[in-house]
Design a protein around this motif. Structure first.
Motif, short mmCIF file in Angstrom:
data_model
loop_
_atom_site.label_atom_id
_atom_site.label_comp_id
_atom_site.label_asym_id
_atom_site.label_seq_id
_atom_site.Cartn_x
_atom_site.Cartn_y
_atom_site.Cartn_z
N ILE A 68 0.84 -1.21 0.00
CA ILE A 68 0.00 0.00 0.00
C ILE A 68 0.87 1.25 0.00
O ILE A 68 0.64 2.20 -0.76
CB ILE A 68 -0.95 0.00 1.21
N VAL A 69 1.89 1.26 0.85
CA VAL A 69 2.79 2.42 0.90
C VAL A 69 3.53 2.56 -0.42
O VAL A 69 3.70 3.67 -0.95
CB VAL A 69 3.80 2.27 2.07
N GLY A 70 3.96 1.43 -0.98
CA GLY A 70 4.65 1.48 -2.26
C GLY A 70 3.80 2.07 -3.37
O GLY A 70 4.29 2.82 -4.22
N LEU A 71 2.51 1.75 -3.37
CA LEU A 71 1.62 2.26 -4.41
C LEU A 71 1.34 3.75 -4.28
O LEU A 71 0.78 4.34 -5.21
CB LEU A 71 0.31 1.47 -4.40
N THR A 72 1.70 4.34 -3.16
CA THR A 72 1.56 5.79 -3.04
C THR A 72 2.69 6.53 -3.76
O THR A 72 2.61 7.75 -3.95
CB THR A 72 1.56 6.22 -1.55
N VAL A 73 3.73 5.79 -4.15
CA VAL A 73 4.85 6.40 -4.88
C VAL A 73 4.52 6.39 -6.37
O VAL A 73 4.30 5.33 -6.95
CB VAL A 73 6.16 5.60 -4.63
N PRO A 74 4.44 7.54 -7.01
CA PRO A 74 4.02 7.60 -8.42
C PRO A 74 4.85 6.69 -9.33
O PRO A 74 4.30 6.04 -10.22
CB PRO A 74 4.20 9.08 -8.78
N ARG A 75 6.18 6.65 -9.14
CA ARG A 75 7.02 5.85 -10.03
C ARG A 75 6.64 4.38 -9.98
O ARG A 75 6.59 3.71 -11.00
CB ARG A 75 8.50 6.01 -9.65
N LEU A 76 6.36 3.87 -8.79
CA LEU A 76 5.97 2.47 -8.66
C LEU A 76 4.59 2.24 -9.24
O LEU A 76 4.36 1.24 -9.93
CB LEU A 76 6.01 2.05 -7.18
N ARG A 77 3.68 3.14 -8.95
CA ARG A 77 2.31 2.99 -9.43
C ARG A 77 2.25 3.02 -10.96
O ARG A 77 1.51 2.26 -11.58
CB ARG A 77 1.46 4.09 -8.83
N GLN A 78 3.05 3.89 -11.56
CA GLN A 78 3.04 4.02 -13.02
C GLN A 78 3.67 2.82 -13.72
O GLN A 78 3.43 2.58 -14.91
CB GLN A 78 3.78 5.29 -13.43
N ALA A 79 4.50 2.05 -12.98
CA ALA A 79 5.16 0.89 -13.59
C ALA A 79 4.23 -0.31 -13.71
O ALA A 79 4.52 -1.23 -14.47
CB ALA A 79 6.39 0.51 -12.76
#
Length: 457
Positions: A68-79
């Motif tokens: 969940i915390v990782g998905l708040t990071v745009p770079r990770l979410r966009q990948a």
């Protein structure tokens, strides 16, 4: 231009020492995010591997929180939409969960376990519905870590930095484990280093994984230091040798015979693979490294009382495992298609225990063979998609390692580390320890996503 000046002027291409441009791309926040994902897992190692139901569920919740915390990071979410091959992996995982869900009910005619009829309760294939539900939730936690690792490593620079953070965290854990062992403050493991995991063999699996990664670091350091002058080369190589020496020392203190053999298999796989991928001096380097390793192993083996005592006890341990395997193979044959339900090992083990097998079975909590335990609990129908999932991830990662212009050595080290887990899993139960299962799920995700997103890292 002199060799020394060329070396000083060239950017550092090592994944464990990224160039300034890569550091700018990742930044301290990115590194902190990766460290925050890895640190709790090593902490769980020190807390007995989260090997109790409540602790395991807390670790599962933490795995979900990390994603969940990782998905708040745009770079990770966009990948996420750029990860290739994710849907087949997700489909196989969904099939594993679907089969597990079926076992909570009566299933096809004749599939339900007879214990429910004896107890006068609604029928089910699983002999323990609660244990199966807990196991399913833990699988979801592992899936969350896998996805986080895949997203975080989707850019090559991030993947290499992840390998760095993971290895350095492991070196710190190994150092703490050695201090605990030598100071006499270690709990359990009976005279062998356990690293907080209560099982020295489980600690050996983790140390073997780290040893393979550290070997990759050393091989890359040897390659990069060819153009350096004497003192600089010695410094560069020494920086890579030190963590490897600590990890090997800790591995020896575990006294794990199969863990050591599995580690050697992983190191050999990496060394040969790296030599083929980087022809030329790599074969010479590999030969020298193999010779030094062999001499060190002989010297340590002949001079280490723990190793000699463990070798002397080999026949006894083989007899014990033979009884365990025979009993639980019979349990698999009793329900070959659907199994007895995920998480049902303890119930089945107690059910099958007899006066003749009591001595070997009364204290165990796993089959000491990860493949047999999956077959027993999930049957052929549930095990096949899980085995296929892992094979697909490793195969896809291995094939991609040959396509990377930079950083391929780091991905090769990550893939070769799987050899330790797969080989040691034949005779031990490290993957039944929640913290180690979480670690491997994370590493599988990292290698699966490694470098898939191009042009930005």
């Amino acid at each position: 231009m002199s060799r020394r000046r060329r070396a000083q002027g060239a950017p550092n291409a090592s994944g464990f020492g990224p160039s300034p441009s890569r550091r700018a791309q990742i930044g301290w926040r990115g590194t902190a995010l990766l460290a925050a994902a890895v640190a709790p897992l090593y902490g769980a190692h020190l807390l007995f591997g989260a090997n109790q139901p409540m602790a395991a569920q807390a670790l599962t919740a933490l795995c979900g929180l990390i994603l969940i915390v990782g998905l708040t990071v745009p770079r990770l979410r966009q990948a996420l939409p750029e990860l290739k091959g994710l849907w087949p992996v997700a489909g196989l995982f969904g099939l594993v969960l679907a089969v597990a869900a079926v076992t909570l009910g009566a299933g096809p005619p004749g599939a339900a376990h007879p214990i429910w009829e004896w107890a006068g309760l609604p029928p089910a294939i699983s002999v323990n519905r609660s244990a199966t539900l807990l196991a399913m939730s833990q699988l979801l936690g592992l899936a969350a870590l896998f996805l986080f690792g895949a997203l975080a490593a989707s850019q090559r620079a991030w993947g290499i930095r992840f390998a760095t953070v993971f290895l350095l965290g492991g070196v710190l854990w190994a150092a703490i484990a050695v201090i605990m062992f030598l100071s006499g403050t270690q709990i359990g493991s009976f005279g062998r280093l356990g690293g907080g995991l209560l099982s020295s063999n489980s600690a050996a699996t983790m140390l073997g994984i780290l040893t393979v990664l550290a070997t990759g670091w050393l091989l890359q350091a040897l390659r990069e230091s060819r153009e350096l002058a004497g003192p600089d080369r010695v410094s560069r190589i020494s920086f890579a040798v030190a963590p490897l020496a600590l990890l090997v020392f800790a591995l020896i203190l575990t006294g794990s015979r199969m863990g050591t053999l599995a580690t050697l298999a992983g190191v050999l796989t990496l060394g040969v693979w790296q030599a083929f991928a980087d022809p030329g001096r790599s074969w010479r380097t590999l030969g020298i490294a193999a010779g030094v390793t062999l001499i060190a192993a002989v010297v340590v083996g002949l001079g280490n009382d723990l190793v000699l005592r463990r070798v002397a006890a080999l026949d006894q341990d083989v007899d014990i495992r033979s009884v365990i395997f025979a009993v639980h193979w019979r349990a698999f044959l009793d329900a070959p298609l659907w199994g007895s339900g995920l998480g049902s090992f303890t119930d089945v083990n107690s059910y099958l225990m007899s006066a003749e097998t009591y001595e070997e079975l009364w204290s165990i909590r796993a089959t000491h063979n990860v493949y047999l335990q999956w077959l027993q609990e999930a049957g052929l129908i549930g095990s096949a998609p899980m085995f296929a999932l892992i094979g697909l991830v490793i195969l896809a990662s291995a094939l991609r390692a040959g396509t990377l212009s930079r950083g391929g050595w780091a991905l090769r080290a990550l893939v070769a580390a799987n050899v330790v887990v797969l080989v040691h899993g034949l005779t031990d139960y490290a993957l039944q320890v929640p913290s180690i299962a979480a670690m491997w799920a994370l590493l599988l995700g990292v290698q699966f996503g490694f470098g898939q997103v191009r042009g930005r890292g």
